[in-house]
Design an enzyme around this catalytic site. Structure first.
Site, mmCIF file in Angstrom:
data_model
loop_
_atom_site.group_PDB
_atom_site.id
_atom_site.type_symbol
_atom_site.label_atom_id
_atom_site.label_comp_id
_atom_site.label_asym_id
_atom_site.label_seq_id
_atom_site.Cartn_x
_atom_site.Cartn_y
_atom_site.Cartn_z
ATOM 1 C CB CYS A 1 -0.587 2.510 4.019
ATOM 2 S SG CYS A 1 -2.080 1.868 3.307
ATOM 3 C CG ASP A 2 3.241 1.188 4.371
ATOM 4 O OD1 ASP A 2 2.751 1.611 5.431
ATOM 5 O OD2 ASP A 2 3.062 0.031 3.958
ATOM 6 C CB CYS B 1 -0.908 -0.024 1.228
ATOM 7 S SG CYS B 1 -1.900 1.458 1.406
#
Ligand code: NAP
Length: 312
Positions: free
Chosen positions: A143-144, A140
């Site tokens: 997300c990261d 992701c």
């Protein structure tokens, strides 16, 4: 062990999943005055789109953030009175004409079930992938991605998600490699155009990843050329895997027909081979998996469910 909650209610439809398909179905179910319940695995509705930084192909909302779009779907369903429970479905079976959906927390009885559980990220299955998961290997980018500011990342894949991820990461990373196994991208042409304009993205054509290596965190990606067999190793800080999705259809395996990849076989009417079980969104066989087509499935499924309920 805690007793599972069982209420005596027999719903008209239990909607399993709260991505775009499930939430659109919830809207249509409320408008059709069906006694419906949405079971969502995670408290946060939205499915895969909550991890999408920018959605530019849902009409009326150019460039909207995926999380914001999911919230709009959710608010719409809530405004019409949709009911939600958070639970993870373990099994689904039909007993005496009534479907029994068993989750970790409760048991739900219903005349019909709409499978709208979507799909999850596929893995590469190469050495180092599991070992460095969360330590440089991610599924992701939104997300990261922030962990890779001014660093180097590799994205694996050539579909919409891989290209979206590479475009997103290029905003913060020093360098982004897109590693693709063919010499042509599968992603939408508009996304490809965006990607090609970025000076810090390099596409490594006809390359497959072989191994992810490092000490504490990821340090190297080993890959080879599909044509010449030549092997390479590049220094990278992060590897973002975007090689497609696998349907979350396990709870329905053996109940209705699936294809060889596990997608529930259903046409645009979302009718499966099991009477009273319907499938909408990424979980069903379909040519185009988009937010728009998932939402359309939600509408079509409820229309089919209404017709089916009228026959009981
Ligand atoms: P996808 O379209 O299936 O693409 C997967 C990519 O990974 C392909 O390029 C494939 O290569 C490559 N690949 C697969 N297995 C591999 C392996 N073992 N090693 C190396 N490469 C591998 O999957 P996706 O990009 O995750 O997208 C999933 C679905 O969501 C798609 O239908 C997509 O259109 C949809 N989506 C929609 C939106 C939107 O509506 N805005 C946004 C994102 C995604 P090949 O090309 O050679 O097969």
């Amino acid at each position: 062990m805690m007793e599972k909650m069982l209420n005596d209610m027999i719903y008209d439809v239990v909607i399993a999943g709260s991505g775009p398909a499930g939430l659109a179905a919830a809207v249509y179910a409320q408008r059709a005055e069906l006694n419906a319940l949405v079971i969502e695995k995670n408290y946060m509705s939205g499915g895969q789109i909550i991890n999408t930084y920018e959605v530019d192909n849902y009409p009326g909302f150019p460039g909207i953030n995926g999380f914001d779009l999911a919230m709009k779907f959710h608010e719409h369903a809530v405004k019409l009175g949709a009911r939600f429970v958070t639970d993870e479905i373990d099994s689904v079976k039909k007993e005496g004409g009534i479907w029994v959906v068993t989750g970790k927390n409760g048991i739900y009885k219903t005349r019909t079930v709409l499978a709208a559980c979507g799909a999850h990220h596929r893995k590469l299955g190469i050495p180092g992938e599991e070992e460095f998961s969360g330590k440089g290997v991610s599924y992701c980018a939104t997300c990261d991605g922030a962990f890779y500011r001014d660093r180097t990342a590799a994205v694996i894949g050539g579909g919409d998600v891989a290209v979206e991820d590479a475009v997103f990461l290029a905003r913060m990373c020093k360098k982004v490699y897109l590693v693709h196994r063919r010499d042509e991208l599968r992603a939408a042409k508009s996304l490809q155009k965006k990607l090609m304009e970025l000076p810090n993205v390099e596409i490594l054509w006809n390359k497959v990843p072989d191994e992810i290596a490092g000490s504490e965190t990821v340090e190297k990606l080993y890959f080879s050329d599909t044509k010449s067999g030549e092997q390479f190793d590049y220094d990278v800080d992060g590897v973002f895997v975007a090689v497609g999705i696998t349907p979350d259809s396990q709870a329905f395996a053996g109940i209705a027909e699936t294809d060889e990849q596990g997608y529930l076989i259903a046409g645009e009417d979302c009718v499966t081979s099991a009477a009273g079980l319907f499938a909408a969104g990424d979980i069903r066989t379909k040519p185009l998996r988009q937010i728009l087509t998932a939402a359309a499935d939600g509408a079509n499924a409820i229309t089919s469910i209404e017709k089916y309920l009228n026959t009981l």
